[in-house]
Write an enzyme that holds these catalytic residues in place. Structure first.
Site, short mmCIF file in Angstrom:
data_model
loop_
_atom_site.label_atom_id
_atom_site.label_comp_id
_atom_site.label_asym_id
_atom_site.label_seq_id
_atom_site.Cartn_x
_atom_site.Cartn_y
_atom_site.Cartn_z
N GLY A 224 -27.09 245.91 12.02
CA GLY A 224 -27.35 244.56 11.55
C GLY A 224 -27.19 243.58 12.69
CB SER A 225 -26.94 239.93 12.70
OG SER A 225 -25.83 239.79 11.84
CD GLU A 244 -26.81 251.98 16.91
OE1 GLU A 244 -27.50 251.41 17.76
OE2 GLU A 244 -26.20 253.03 17.13
CB CYS A 278 -33.22 246.17 16.58
SG CYS A 278 -33.47 247.93 16.44
P1 NAD Z 1 -27.22 241.24 8.70
O1 NAD Z 1 -26.23 241.38 9.79
O2 NAD Z 1 -27.44 239.92 8.09
O3 NAD Z 1 -26.85 242.23 7.48
C1 NAD Z 1 -26.68 243.61 7.68
C2 NAD Z 1 -25.78 244.18 6.60
O4 NAD Z 1 -24.46 243.65 6.75
C3 NAD Z 1 -26.22 243.86 5.18
O5 NAD Z 1 -26.01 245.00 4.38
C4 NAD Z 1 -25.27 242.74 4.78
O6 NAD Z 1 -25.05 242.63 3.40
C5 NAD Z 1 -24.00 243.16 5.49
N1 NAD Z 1 -23.05 242.08 5.77
C6 NAD Z 1 -23.31 240.76 5.92
N2 NAD Z 1 -22.18 240.10 6.22
C7 NAD Z 1 -21.18 241.01 6.25
C8 NAD Z 1 -19.78 240.94 6.53
N3 NAD Z 1 -19.21 239.80 6.84
N4 NAD Z 1 -19.07 242.09 6.51
C9 NAD Z 1 -19.66 243.27 6.24
N5 NAD Z 1 -20.97 243.40 5.95
C10 NAD Z 1 -21.73 242.28 5.96
O7 NAD Z 1 -28.61 241.85 9.29
P2 NAD Z 1 -30.06 241.85 8.64
O8 NAD Z 1 -30.60 240.46 8.61
O9 NAD Z 1 -30.09 242.67 7.41
O10 NAD Z 1 -30.86 242.69 9.75
C11 NAD Z 1 -31.39 242.11 10.91
C12 NAD Z 1 -30.51 242.35 12.11
O11 NAD Z 1 -30.26 243.73 12.26
C13 NAD Z 1 -31.16 241.92 13.41
O12 NAD Z 1 -30.22 241.26 14.21
C14 NAD Z 1 -31.56 243.23 14.07
O13 NAD Z 1 -31.65 243.22 15.46
C15 NAD Z 1 -30.48 244.14 13.60
N6 NAD Z 1 -30.92 245.51 13.68
C16 NAD Z 1 -30.42 246.28 14.68
C17 NAD Z 1 -30.85 247.59 14.81
C18 NAD Z 1 -30.29 248.47 15.89
O14 NAD Z 1 -30.48 249.67 15.78
N7 NAD Z 1 -29.63 247.94 16.88
C19 NAD Z 1 -31.78 248.12 13.90
C20 NAD Z 1 -32.25 247.31 12.88
C21 NAD Z 1 -31.81 246.00 12.78
#
Ligand code: NAD
Length: 469
Positions: A224-225, A244, A278
């Site tokens: 995620g982010s 990641e 990503c």
């Molecule tokens: P996000 O970080 O908003 O959410 C990801 C997950 O984290 C979701 O399931 C969300 O509910 C959960 N989450 C949110 N806040 C949280 C907290 N405080 N504690 C625990 N869990 C929490 O990301 P998104 O918008 O779903 O995805 C996009 C991001 O993911 C982009 O930054 C992208 O670069 C990244 N990404 C990275 C890769 C990689 O392999 N490096 C692959 C795909 C996406």
């Protein structure tokens, strides 16, 4: 109703959320949202299931192979779900489901290859009568928290290695795409995974935070982010994580490159899944001598990309996650334009669909260049000396993947050392991922490695056993 899976039972949550088709807006299933109390109960049940079930590597192999076969058999069903939840066009959906089958199969095979190693105890003086070796043991309860842009394959990249390693796994998929995960859990159970070893919890940040706060969870596999990744790491303390995270991926095109191939690969790498990848090419660096030719070809290729309604078979670029996400990207484009950037094509929005956009005359301080855009937008930069391109690509807080096109093997080899990214792909764009490979970043892109063999190792403990005889 997309229910929660706790202790092998499908149960309601504390509230419900209506899910809608990502493009048409028509009602899909409802999602059961977990309560914080259910998180605690789920961890208790997962720990109990882990204690009660010791699967052998052979068991794990058979379960994951059967799961691969079941996903393949239900390919159309999975494709329909992924398409409805994400709005991805057919080409992306096929890729997502096809790769998932491979990832499951790779994890099945790796489950049988988990080995420790002999330790040469007698390399120390006077230790002739001791032998030592390591054994790989599962960690216990592993938690997978996943993003919206890959509702199946990224989920499987976390759940399947956890199963292959013999752990109990708790999955919290993105609240934007929960439905595909329900079918995945059903497949795993049908494939023979003892029900308590897979737990499914739906919800947003509140549920994620409750999972991170539970000390009984041994490991967090998060994609995620960067913002959320940092919060998870802060909460995990000394517990292990695999993060990641976000990225600003660069691809460099040298003057000796095969231009036609470079254009084709950059276009597919920059615009698939509407740029919500990503490793999507956000910064493109082109050597000045070929810049004019390359740009002409690139603009023509991007202009010809069919975009819009993902249900049309010819569509390549579909909608983004929401109108707000598309508008945020458009705001960055317009801001860059007002500051002197040139919009070579795109730069318009209809609903959540942002037209594939190419920008030139950009500067490093523009948001389109210095923040992760996660949209179908690519910024063209020119360079003279290769070192300039390396320095520029390295000058972001991120380091997930880079691509470089050249026909010079010397440049290819030195790029591998000079570009500070988790992966450097020569004659491929930055997003050239294959599921077997180690995948992960450096700097603010996180740490730890996905990829079946690497993730399994991270989700196990290497324990030393020594024997005096
Ligand atoms: P996000 O970080 O908003 O959410 C990801 C997950 O984290 C979701 O399931 C969300 O509910 C959960 N989450 C949110 N806040 C949280 C907290 N405080 N504690 C625990 N869990 C929490 O990301 P998104 O918008 O779903 O995805 C996009 C991001 O993911 C982009 O930054 C992208 O670069 C990244 N990404 C990275 C890769 C990689 O392999 N490096 C692959 C795909 C996406």
């Amino acid at each position: 109703m997309a229910k929660l899976l706790i202790a092998g039972q499908w149960v309601h949550g504390s509230s419900e959320q209506q899910m809608t088709h990502r493009y048409s807006g028509e009602a899909l299933d409802k999602m059961a949202v977990a309560s914080v109390e259910q998180v605690a109960a789920a961890v208790t049940a997962a720990q109990a299931a882990f204690d009660a079930n010791a699967l052998t590597p052979s068991d794990r192999y058979h379960i994951l192979s059967r799961a691969a076969a079941l996903v393949q058999e239900r390919r159309e069903q999975f494709m329909g779900l992924v398409s409805a939840e994400t709005g991805f066009p057919r080409v992306d959906v096929e890729n997502e489901v096809g790769r998932t089958v491979q990832t499951l199969q790779l994890c099945a095979e790796e489950a049988r290859r988990v080995v420790g190693e002999m330790v040469p105890m007698d390399a120390a003086p006077g230790l002739k009568d001791r032998i030592g070796f390591t054994v790989m043991v599962p960690l216990g309860v592993v938690c997978a928290i996943t993003p919206f842009n890959s509702p199946l394959n990224v989920v499987v990249h976390k759940v399947a290695p956890a199963v292959a390693a013999g752990n109990a796994v708790i999955l919290k998929p993105s609240e934007h795409v929960p439905l595909t995960s329900v079918e995945l859990c059903k497949v795993l159970i049908e494939a023979g995974l003892p029900p308590g070893l897979i737990t499914l919890l739906h919800g947003g940040p509140q549920i994620g935070r409750a999972l991170v706060a539970d000390p009984r969870i041994a490991f967090y596999a998060f994609t995620g982010s960067t913002r959320v990744g940092k919060e998870i790491q802060a909460g995990a303390g000394l517990r292990r994580t695999q993060l990641e995270l976000g990225s600003i991926a660069s691809t460099i095109v040298c003057e000796d490159a095969d231009l036609r191939a470079a254009v084709a690969k950059c276009v597919s790498a920059g615009f698939r899944k509407a740029g919500q990848v990503c490793t999507s090419v956000q910064r493109l660096y082109v050597q000045r001598g070929i810049a004019s030719d390359f740009t002409k070809q690139l603009v023509a290729a991007v202009r010809s990309l069919p975009y819009g309604d993902p249900s049309k078979p010819e569509t390549i670029v579909g909608p983004m996650l929401s109108v707000e996400h598309a508008q945020r990207a458009l705001d960055w484009i317009l801001e860059a334009q007002a500051a002197g950037a040139e919009v070579l094509c795109g730069g318009t929005r209809t609903g959540a669909v942002l037209a594939p956009t190419l920008l030139a005359n950009v500067r490093d301080d523009m948001k389109v260049m210095c923040q992760e855009i996660f949209a179908p937008v690519m910024c063209l930069n020119e360079f003279d000396d290769l070192q300039q391109a390396y320095d520029a690509a390295n000058a972001t807080p991120f380091g997930l993947a880079a691509g470089l096109f050249t026909s010079n093997v010397g440049i290819a080899l030195s790029a591998g050392r000079k570009l500070r990214f988790g992966a450097v792909h020569i004659n491929e764009a930055s997003s050239a991922r294959v599921d077997v490979m180690p995948f992960g970043g450096v700097k603010d892109s996180g740490f730890g490695r996905e990829g079946p063999r690497y993730a399994i190792k991270e989700m196990m403990e290497e324990r030393l056993l020594t024997i005096r005889y």
